[in-house]
Design a protein around this motif. Structure first.
Motif, PDB file in Angstrom:
ATOM      1  N   SER A  60      88.200 -35.050  47.448  1.00 42.45           N
ATOM      2  CA  SER A  60      89.477 -35.741  47.636  1.00 42.45           C
ATOM      3  C   SER A  60      90.412 -35.028  48.602  1.00 42.45           C
ATOM      4  CB  SER A  60      90.179 -35.906  46.286  1.00 42.45           C
ATOM      5  OG  SER A  60      90.379 -34.638  45.674  1.00 42.45           O
ATOM      6  N   SER A  61      90.153 -33.745  48.880  1.00 37.91           N
ATOM      7  CA  SER A  61      91.076 -32.989  49.736  1.00 37.91           C
ATOM      8  C   SER A  61      90.738 -33.097  51.218  1.00 37.91           C
ATOM      9  CB  SER A  61      91.076 -31.510  49.335  1.00 37.91           C
ATOM     10  OG  SER A  61      89.868 -30.873  49.735  1.00 37.91           O
ATOM     11  N   LEU A  62      89.625 -33.739  51.555  1.00 36.15           N
ATOM     12  CA  LEU A  62      89.225 -33.810  52.958  1.00 36.15           C
ATOM     13  C   LEU A  62      90.100 -34.771  53.753  1.00 36.15           C
ATOM     14  CD1 LEU A  62      85.375 -33.670  52.567  1.00 36.15           C
ATOM     15  CD2 LEU A  62      86.723 -32.127  53.971  1.00 36.15           C
ATOM     16  N   VAL A  63      90.328 -35.950  53.206  1.00 34.90           N
ATOM     17  CA  VAL A  63      91.141 -36.945  53.903  1.00 34.90           C
ATOM     18  C   VAL A  63      92.518 -36.940  53.253  1.00 34.90           C
ATOM     19  CG1 VAL A  63      91.291 -39.339  54.666  1.00 34.90           C
ATOM     20  CG2 VAL A  63      89.068 -38.304  54.276  1.00 34.90           C
ATOM     21  N   ILE A  64      93.366 -36.023  53.688  1.00 35.31           N
ATOM     22  CA  ILE A  64      94.684 -35.874  53.082  1.00 35.31           C
ATOM     23  C   ILE A  64      95.724 -35.702  54.178  1.00 35.31           C
ATOM     24  CG2 ILE A  64      94.440 -33.369  52.831  1.00 35.31           C
ATOM     25  CD1 ILE A  64      96.081 -33.531  50.282  1.00 35.31           C
ATOM     26  N   LYS A  65      96.842 -36.373  54.019  1.00 35.57           N
ATOM     27  CA  LYS A  65      97.925 -36.287  54.984  1.00 35.57           C
ATOM     28  C   LYS A  65      99.000 -35.336  54.478  1.00 35.57           C
ATOM     29  CE  LYS A  65      97.123 -39.307  58.370  1.00 35.57           C
ATOM     30  NZ  LYS A  65      97.189 -38.960  59.795  1.00 35.57           N
ATOM     31  N   SER A  66      99.712 -34.713  55.417  1.00 37.16           N
ATOM     32  CA  SER A  66     100.846 -33.881  55.053  1.00 37.16           C
ATOM     33  C   SER A  66     101.934 -34.763  54.458  1.00 37.16           C
ATOM     34  CB  SER A  66     101.390 -33.151  56.285  1.00 37.16           C
ATOM     35  OG  SER A  66     102.619 -32.540  55.989  1.00 37.16           O
ATOM     36  N   ALA A  67     102.485 -34.355  53.331  1.00 38.45           N
ATOM     37  CA  ALA A  67     103.503 -35.165  52.663  1.00 38.45           C
ATOM     38  C   ALA A  67     104.758 -35.301  53.508  1.00 38.45           C
ATOM     39  CB  ALA A  67     103.850 -34.541  51.315  1.00 38.45           C
ATOM     40  N   THR A  68     105.051 -34.299  54.312  1.00 38.42           N
ATOM     41  CA  THR A  68     106.277 -34.312  55.109  1.00 38.42           C
ATOM     42  C   THR A  68     106.075 -34.912  56.485  1.00 38.42           C
ATOM     43  OG1 THR A  68     105.803 -32.115  55.997  1.00 38.42           O
ATOM     44  CG2 THR A  68     107.072 -32.227  53.960  1.00 38.42           C
ATOM     45  N   GLY A  69     104.824 -34.929  56.958  1.00 36.78           N
ATOM     46  CA  GLY A  69     104.557 -35.429  58.300  1.00 36.78           C
ATOM     47  C   GLY A  69     104.928 -34.424  59.374  1.00 36.78           C
ATOM     48  N   ILE A  70     105.321 -33.217  58.969  1.00 37.12           N
ATOM     49  CA  ILE A  70     105.727 -32.190  59.922  1.00 37.12           C
ATOM     50  C   ILE A  70     104.511 -31.362  60.330  1.00 37.12           C
ATOM     51  CG2 ILE A  70     107.163 -30.138  60.237  1.00 37.12           C
ATOM     52  CD1 ILE A  70     109.077 -31.298  58.168  1.00 37.12           C
ATOM     53  N   ALA A  71     104.446 -31.029  61.612  1.00 39.97           N
ATOM     54  CA  ALA A  71     103.323 -30.232  62.106  1.00 39.97           C
ATOM     55  C   ALA A  71     103.247 -28.910  61.364  1.00 39.97           C
ATOM     56  CB  ALA A  71     103.491 -29.981  63.597  1.00 39.97           C
ATOM     57  N   LYS A  72     102.069 -28.535  60.925  1.00 33.98           N
ATOM     58  CA  LYS A  72     101.889 -27.287  60.190  1.00 33.98           C
ATOM     59  C   LYS A  72     101.071 -26.281  60.989  1.00 33.98           C
ATOM     60  CE  LYS A  72     102.284 -29.245  55.547  1.00 33.98           C
ATOM     61  NZ  LYS A  72     103.415 -28.425  55.119  1.00 33.98           N
ATOM     62  N   GLN A  73     100.932 -26.533  62.294  1.00 32.05           N
ATOM     63  CA  GLN A  73     100.166 -25.621  63.139  1.00 32.05           C
ATOM     64  C   GLN A  73      98.787 -25.360  62.549  1.00 32.05           C
ATOM     65  OE1 GLN A  73     101.080 -24.404  66.297  1.00 32.05           O
ATOM     66  NE2 GLN A  73     102.524 -26.062  65.962  1.00 32.05           N
ATOM     67  N   GLY A  74      98.052 -26.448  62.378  1.00 29.94           N
ATOM     68  CA  GLY A  74      96.704 -26.340  61.845  1.00 29.94           C
ATOM     69  C   GLY A  74      95.751 -25.703  62.836  1.00 29.94           C
ATOM     70  N   CYS A  75      94.512 -25.545  62.422  1.00 28.88           N
ATOM     71  CA  CYS A  75      93.501 -24.902  63.267  1.00 28.88           C
ATOM     72  C   CYS A  75      92.872 -25.869  64.266  1.00 28.88           C
ATOM     73  CB  CYS A  75      92.391 -24.323  62.394  1.00 28.88           C
ATOM     74  SG  CYS A  75      92.926 -23.015  61.285  1.00 28.88           S
ATOM     75  N   ASN A  76      93.144 -27.164  64.128  1.00 30.24           N
ATOM     76  CA  ASN A  76      92.457 -28.140  64.983  1.00 30.24           C
ATOM     77  C   ASN A  76      93.053 -28.163  66.386  1.00 30.24           C
ATOM     78  OD1 ASN A  76      94.727 -29.433  63.512  1.00 30.24           O
ATOM     79  ND2 ASN A  76      94.169 -31.257  64.694  1.00 30.24           N
ATOM     80  N   ASN A  77      92.343 -27.554  67.321  1.00 23.79           N
ATOM     81  CA  ASN A  77      92.798 -27.545  68.711  1.00 23.79           C
ATOM     82  C   ASN A  77      92.318 -28.799  69.436  1.00 23.79           C
ATOM     83  OD1 ASN A  77      90.138 -26.625  68.515  1.00 23.79           O
ATOM     84  ND2 ASN A  77      90.254 -25.515  70.455  1.00 23.79           N
TER      85      ASN A  77
END
Length: 200
Positions: free
Chosen positions: A145-162
């Motif tokens: 269930s954690s694979l397809v999850i959106k940020s609750a705030t919609g704010i960029a979290k500087q993830g690892c995905n380049n």
């Protein structure tokens, strides 16, 4: 009439209808992914919404993703062909993380995620020299269930995905849910974020 139609489809290079399962999976996967264009994130201004659409459309173009198109020349179809030789999705929950890396040279990475008991088994692939190449594989503790999850705030979290990412969750040959993330927007705490960060 059916024989004539089938012959025409084969001659112009479309997917062979004699493979009904992979054909259906491919069709519904594309259909669900294309529907993302209608889901404009709330809380964004007009400029951000336009940028979102432009990036998503670029993703579609690179993957040769067109409504009701069944051409077997797309990267996604090639990926399905590649994994179908060594992975049986029947009666399994599994996911695919697709990432397009921008820059001077566009790169494409895919991650196949499936489960052995409580452990997720991940296989990383890269598209290079006109074919999908297996890069590495490993196991992690990740909830489906954690694979397809959106940020609750919609704010960029500087993830690892380049690069831009589409994550799709499946059960057997049926896509169940899909999510799109712009560059560096996959939450690190999500399953997809943990997979991508681990592979960097």
């Amino acid at each position: 009439m059916k024989i004539i139609c089938s012959l025409c489809i084969s001659l112009i290079g479309f997917i062979n209808p004699e493979d009904p399962v992979i054909y259906s999976l491919f069709y519904h996967w594309n259909k669900m992914s294309l529907a993302l264009a209608k889901e404009i994130p709330s809380g964004k201004n007009a400029e951000e919404k336009m940028l979102y659409q432009e990036r998503l459309q670029s993703f579609y173009r690179l993957w040769n993703m067109v409504p009701d198109s069944l051409q077997n020349t797309s990267l996604r179809w090639g990926f399905l062909e590649r994994i179908s030789t060594e992975f049986n999705w029947k009666d399994k929950k599994w996911s695919v993380i697709e990432m397009i890396r921008g820059g001077e040279i566009t790169g494409v990475d895919n991650y196949l995620v499936f489960y052995h008991g409580r452990m997720a088994h991940i296989i990383a692939y890269r598209y290079q020299t006109d074919k999908w190449v297996k890069m590495r594989e490993w196991q992690q503790r990740i909830k489906t269930s954690s694979l397809v999850i959106k940020s609750a705030t919609g704010i960029a979290k500087q993830g690892c995905n380049n690069g831009d990412v589409i994550v799709t969750g499946f059960k057997s040959a049926l896509p169940l849910q899909v999510a799109y993330f712009a560059e560096y927007m996959v939450p690190r705490e999500s399953g997809a974020g943990r997979v991508i960060c681990r592979s960097r």
